[in-house]
Enzyme design. Structure first.
Site, PDB file in Angstrom:
ATOM      1  N   LYS A 180       0.883  -1.177   0.000  1.00  0.00           N
ATOM      2  CA  LYS A 180       0.000   0.000   0.000  1.00  0.00           C
ATOM      3  C   LYS A 180       0.915   1.219   0.000  1.00  0.00           C
ATOM      4  O   LYS A 180       1.389   1.669   1.052  1.00  0.00           O
ATOM      5  CB  LYS A 180      -0.900  -0.023   1.240  1.00  0.00           C
ATOM      6  CG  LYS A 180      -2.215   0.747   1.110  1.00  0.00           C
ATOM      7  CD  LYS A 180      -2.111   2.183   0.646  1.00  0.00           C
ATOM      8  CE  LYS A 180      -1.778   3.141   1.767  1.00  0.00           C
ATOM      9  NZ  LYS A 180      -1.635   4.558   1.290  1.00  0.00           N
TER      10      LYS A 180
ATOM     11  N   GLU B  89       9.253   1.395  10.910  1.00  0.00           N
ATOM     12  CA  GLU B  89      10.354   2.353  10.760  1.00  0.00           C
ATOM     13  C   GLU B  89       9.699   3.717  10.758  1.00  0.00           C
ATOM     14  O   GLU B  89       9.048   4.093   9.795  1.00  0.00           O
ATOM     15  CB  GLU B  89      11.117   2.065   9.457  1.00  0.00           C
ATOM     16  CG  GLU B  89      12.492   2.716   9.438  1.00  0.00           C
ATOM     17  CD  GLU B  89      12.479   4.122   8.883  1.00  0.00           C
ATOM     18  OE1 GLU B  89      12.443   5.068   9.707  1.00  0.00           O
ATOM     19  OE2 GLU B  89      12.486   4.279   7.659  1.00  0.00           O
TER      20      GLU B  89
ATOM     21  N   CYS C  82      13.792  10.582   6.939  1.00  0.00           N
ATOM     22  CA  CYS C  82      13.555  10.239   8.352  1.00  0.00           C
ATOM     23  C   CYS C  82      14.818  10.384   9.187  1.00  0.00           C
ATOM     24  O   CYS C  82      14.739  10.625  10.389  1.00  0.00           O
ATOM     25  CB  CYS C  82      12.947   8.852   8.479  1.00  0.00           C
ATOM     26  SG  CYS C  82      13.812   7.623   7.516  1.00  0.00           S
TER      27      CYS C  82
ATOM     28  N   GLU D  24       9.042  16.095  14.649  1.00  0.00           N
ATOM     29  CA  GLU D  24       9.603  15.841  13.320  1.00  0.00           C
ATOM     30  C   GLU D  24       8.944  16.816  12.334  1.00  0.00           C
ATOM     31  O   GLU D  24       7.735  16.758  12.112  1.00  0.00           O
ATOM     32  CB  GLU D  24       9.302  14.396  12.910  1.00  0.00           C
ATOM     33  CG  GLU D  24       9.972  14.021  11.608  1.00  0.00           C
ATOM     34  CD  GLU D  24       9.796  12.547  11.262  1.00  0.00           C
ATOM     35  OE1 GLU D  24       8.679  12.029  11.408  1.00  0.00           O
ATOM     36  OE2 GLU D  24      10.785  11.939  10.815  1.00  0.00           O
TER      37      GLU D  24
HETATM   38  P1  NDP Z   1       1.937   8.808   7.327  1.00  0.00           P
HETATM   39  O1  NDP Z   1       2.613   8.138   8.446  1.00  0.00           O
HETATM   40  O2  NDP Z   1       0.536   9.247   7.502  1.00  0.00           O
HETATM   41  O3  NDP Z   1       1.976   7.894   5.994  1.00  0.00           O
HETATM   42  C1  NDP Z   1       2.767   6.756   5.802  1.00  0.00           C
HETATM   43  C2  NDP Z   1       1.908   5.666   5.174  1.00  0.00           C
HETATM   44  O4  NDP Z   1       0.902   5.253   6.100  1.00  0.00           O
HETATM   45  C3  NDP Z   1       1.150   6.101   3.930  1.00  0.00           C
HETATM   46  O5  NDP Z   1       1.086   5.042   3.014  1.00  0.00           O
HETATM   47  C4  NDP Z   1      -0.211   6.414   4.489  1.00  0.00           C
HETATM   48  O6  NDP Z   1      -1.256   6.424   3.564  1.00  0.00           O
HETATM   49  C5  NDP Z   1      -0.369   5.309   5.492  1.00  0.00           C
HETATM   50  N1  NDP Z   1      -1.415   5.550   6.483  1.00  0.00           N
HETATM   51  C6  NDP Z   1      -1.903   6.742   6.929  1.00  0.00           C
HETATM   52  N2  NDP Z   1      -2.876   6.531   7.848  1.00  0.00           N
HETATM   53  C7  NDP Z   1      -2.995   5.189   7.982  1.00  0.00           C
HETATM   54  C8  NDP Z   1      -3.827   4.350   8.771  1.00  0.00           C
HETATM   55  N3  NDP Z   1      -4.731   4.853   9.610  1.00  0.00           N
HETATM   56  N4  NDP Z   1      -3.686   3.017   8.645  1.00  0.00           N
HETATM   57  C9  NDP Z   1      -2.778   2.479   7.810  1.00  0.00           C
HETATM   58  N5  NDP Z   1      -1.984   3.225   7.030  1.00  0.00           N
HETATM   59  C10 NDP Z   1      -2.074   4.565   7.113  1.00  0.00           C
HETATM   60  O7  NDP Z   1       2.793  10.020   6.872  1.00  0.00           O
HETATM   61  P2  NDP Z   1       2.256  11.341   6.152  1.00  0.00           P
HETATM   62  O8  NDP Z   1       2.325  11.124   4.741  1.00  0.00           O
HETATM   63  O9  NDP Z   1       0.933  11.775   6.661  1.00  0.00           O
HETATM   64  O10 NDP Z   1       3.317  12.362   6.656  1.00  0.00           O
HETATM   65  C11 NDP Z   1       3.140  12.943   7.962  1.00  0.00           C
HETATM   66  C12 NDP Z   1       4.430  12.975   8.707  1.00  0.00           C
HETATM   67  O11 NDP Z   1       4.929  11.653   8.877  1.00  0.00           O
HETATM   68  C13 NDP Z   1       5.565  13.692   8.000  1.00  0.00           C
HETATM   69  O12 NDP Z   1       5.494  15.059   8.177  1.00  0.00           O
HETATM   70  C14 NDP Z   1       6.752  13.059   8.662  1.00  0.00           C
HETATM   71  O13 NDP Z   1       6.970  13.708   9.883  1.00  0.00           O
HETATM   72  C15 NDP Z   1       6.317  11.648   8.906  1.00  0.00           C
HETATM   73  N6  NDP Z   1       6.817  10.722   7.876  1.00  0.00           N
HETATM   74  C16 NDP Z   1       7.904   9.964   8.167  1.00  0.00           C
HETATM   75  C17 NDP Z   1       8.434   9.132   7.219  1.00  0.00           C
HETATM   76  C18 NDP Z   1       9.629   8.303   7.519  1.00  0.00           C
HETATM   77  O14 NDP Z   1      10.353   7.926   6.607  1.00  0.00           O
HETATM   78  N7  NDP Z   1       9.886   7.951   8.769  1.00  0.00           N
HETATM   79  C19 NDP Z   1       7.897   9.036   5.880  1.00  0.00           C
HETATM   80  C20 NDP Z   1       6.694   9.817   5.666  1.00  0.00           C
HETATM   81  C21 NDP Z   1       6.214  10.640   6.647  1.00  0.00           C
HETATM   82  P3  NDP Z   1      -1.730   7.826   2.883  1.00  0.00           P
HETATM   83  O15 NDP Z   1      -1.421   7.602   1.508  1.00  0.00           O
HETATM   84  O16 NDP Z   1      -3.165   7.979   3.124  1.00  0.00           O
HETATM   85  O17 NDP Z   1      -0.973   8.919   3.545  1.00  0.00           O
END
Ligand code: NDP
Length: 497
Positions: free
Chosen positions: A189, A265, A300, A399
């Site tokens: 996903k 992660e 990250c 973050e």
């Molecule tokens: P998210 O943690 O929301 O997204 C990561 C993944 O999780 C996406 O595929 C997202 O889908 C999915 N997701 C979101 N909500 C759910 C849920 N309830 N159940 C299962 N899967 C879900 O990151 P965001 O894109 O919203 O970014 C927000 C913040 O997260 C950033 O500002 C950053 O701080 C952090 N982040 C950290 C990352 C890392 O590498 N550690 C990477 C990305 C973000 P969807 O497509 O709907 O978003």
């Protein structure tokens, strides 16, 4: 300033397929719903994505389960599996230019980065795990004379992977490559902001000979498709990269459903520490800037807390600011651009909100701080540095995931260690020093999954990657990643005289 011409030219050379890829074929969401796919380069819609939900997840998990039970992949001879994964890597390499363009269009990072880093690293990841298929042996236990004990690894079964938008295909490959190498079937996903490269890659895997149903991709909103995948009773393991908040939800979904195995992660607020005996101030200043400005800070492991010893702080920050001032945001599709867009308008507003908060809480803005290239319609923020930051301020604790450095002064080594570890996260940390004793003491004291000495982000596919504390658990990369995708089985055989 408009980048629409370069976007239009790039669109002519890529395959834009936003449908789900399930059981070896593209198909629209069962609901018929779609989501817009907007490029942050100029804010225009470039494609529609299938807005998949629980129904599509049901179909994808059923396809993955059927392929797993049939053993089309699981039972294939190791050398055959290896051949297919190598063919897949070759296809990814042959389509590297197209995949790099897709990443840049989808999430706005410079084409120079996607060409030189993202896609070559994906190819390397798939090859590394293909090699592991016939290199990693099972174990024989030290059993008594009249018994044989075998410790064998078996694939977990159906793996769900929820992945982020910051390195869309690379983060996905850190999951699907070891999962496939160990014989699992997979449902991916990808993040809704950047799903196109994973969809394209799944089609290339099928062309390379991966049997139908082994690698499925279901785009859609996290709260619908991602949640349904993590809650599914027939998924054996869920692996995730993204925010700590969503990581916590994923653990909850596993607990509420079938106790599926979880690996997370998550985020970071990584400290980069510069001691007064730093061996090379120019290299350290460059590293301090790029640790946060690479990919516009959407990394990250970004070294967002820059800890500098008070005796050298002003001179050192001047050097870091000089790097920042040289970096103007530009068209991500221009090969000379080093600093591109943020992934979407929401992320841009989140970052600008943190910059406001930094100003309100009394940090001193050294440079940047504003939206840039607004007339392009895209989502750009200037490289930004705050000094005089206290580790209790919001910009030192949360973050930001944007190009914002929070510089914090410290007196001595012990104070630096205390500040560095004063965070809920533990993904990465680094120190610059000429003193080998200081380096070793820091490496032992810093509570982080990656510690760098006199560099930032030194790593490759052979070394594990993951976090301490609320940065998650489980490791991507290296042979250790294989543990996440396998069950250990003990077979004890009694021998007769
Ligand atoms: P998210 O943690 O929301 O997204 C990561 C993944 O999780 C996406 O595929 C997202 O889908 C999915 N997701 C979101 N909500 C759910 C849920 N309830 N159940 C299962 N899967 C879900 O990151 P965001 O894109 O919203 O970014 C927000 C913040 O997260 C950033 O500002 C950053 O701080 C952090 N982040 C950290 C990352 C890392 O590498 N550690 C990477 C990305 C973000 P969807 O497509 O709907 O978003």
């Amino acid at each position: 300033m408009t980048f629409s011409k370069s976007v239009a030219a790039a669109l002519e050379t890529v395959s834009l397929r936003g449908d789900a890829f399930i059981n070896g074929e593209f198909r629209p969401a069962q609901s018929g719903q779609t989501l817009p796919c907007v490029t942050p380069i100029d804010g225009s819609e470039i494609a529609r994505l299938a807005a998949c939900d629980a129904g599509d997840i049901e179909t994808a998990v059923a396809a993955a389960r059927a392929s797993f039970e049939a053993g089309h992949w699981r039972k294939m001879a190791p050398r055959e599996k290896k051949k297919i994964l190598f063919a897949f890597a070759d296809k990814l390499e042959a389509h590297a230019e197209e995949l790099a363009l897709l990443e840049t269009l989808d999430m706005g990072k410079p084409i120079a980065n996607t060409k030189s880093a993202d896609i070559p690293l994906v190819v390397q990841t798939v090859r590394y795990y293909a090699e592991a298929i016939d290199k990693v042996n099972d174990e024989l236990g030290p059993s008594p004379h009249d018994a044989v004990s075998m410790i064998v690894r078996e694939p977990l079964g159906v793996i769900g992977a929820v992945t982020p938008w910051n390195f869309p295909l690379l983060m996905a490959s850190w999951k699907f490559a070891p999962a496939l190498a160990t014989g699992n079937s997979v449902v991916m996903k990808p993040a809704e902001q950047a799903s196109l490269s994973m969809l394209r890659a799944a089609a290339l895997a099928a062309e390379a000979g991966l049997p139908d149903g082994v690698l499925n991709v279901v785009p859609g909103e996290g709260a619908k498709a991602g949640k349904a995948l993590a809650l599914h009773m027939d998924v054996d393991g869920i692996v995730f990269t993204g925010s700590t908040a969503v990581g916590k939800l994923i653990m909850g979904y596993a607990a509420q459903s079938n106790l599926k195995r979880v690996a997370l992660e998550c985020g970071g607020k990584s400290p980069q520490i510069v001691m007064e005996d730093c061996p090379d101030f120019d290299a350290a200043a460059d590293a301090a800037a790029w640790a946060v400005f690479y990919d516009q800070g959407q990394v990250c492991t970004a070294g967002t807390r820059l800890l500098v010893q008070n005796s050298i702080k002003d001179a050192f920050l001047k050097k870091v600011a000089a790097v920042a001032k040289d970096l103007a945001p530009g068209d991500p599709l221009d090969p000379d651009t080093k600093f591109g867009a943020l992934v979407d308008e929401t992320q841009m507003n989140t970052v600008l909100g943190y910059i406001r908060k930094g100003n309100e809480e009394g940090a001193q803005l050294v440079c940047g701080g504003e939206r840039a290239l607004g007339q392009s319609g895209g989502f750009y923020v200037e490289p930004t540095i705050f000094s005089g930051v206290d580790n209790k301020m919001t910009i030192a604790r949360e973050e930001i995931f944007g190009p914002v450095i929070s510089a914090i002064g410290f007196g001595d080594f012990d104070e630096a260690m205390t500040i560095a570890n004063d965070t809920i996260y533990g993904l990465a940390a680094g120190i610059w020093t000429s003193n080998v004793n200081t380096a070793h003491r820091a490496a032992r004291t810093l509570r982080a999954g990656n510690v760098w000495v006199n560099c930032w982000d030194g790593s490759d596919i052979t070394t594990p990657f993951g976090g301490f504390k609320q940065s998650g658990f489980g490791r991507d990369r290296s042979l250790h990643a294989l543990d996440k995708y396998t069950e250990l089985k003990t077979v004890w055989m009694q021998l007769r005289d």
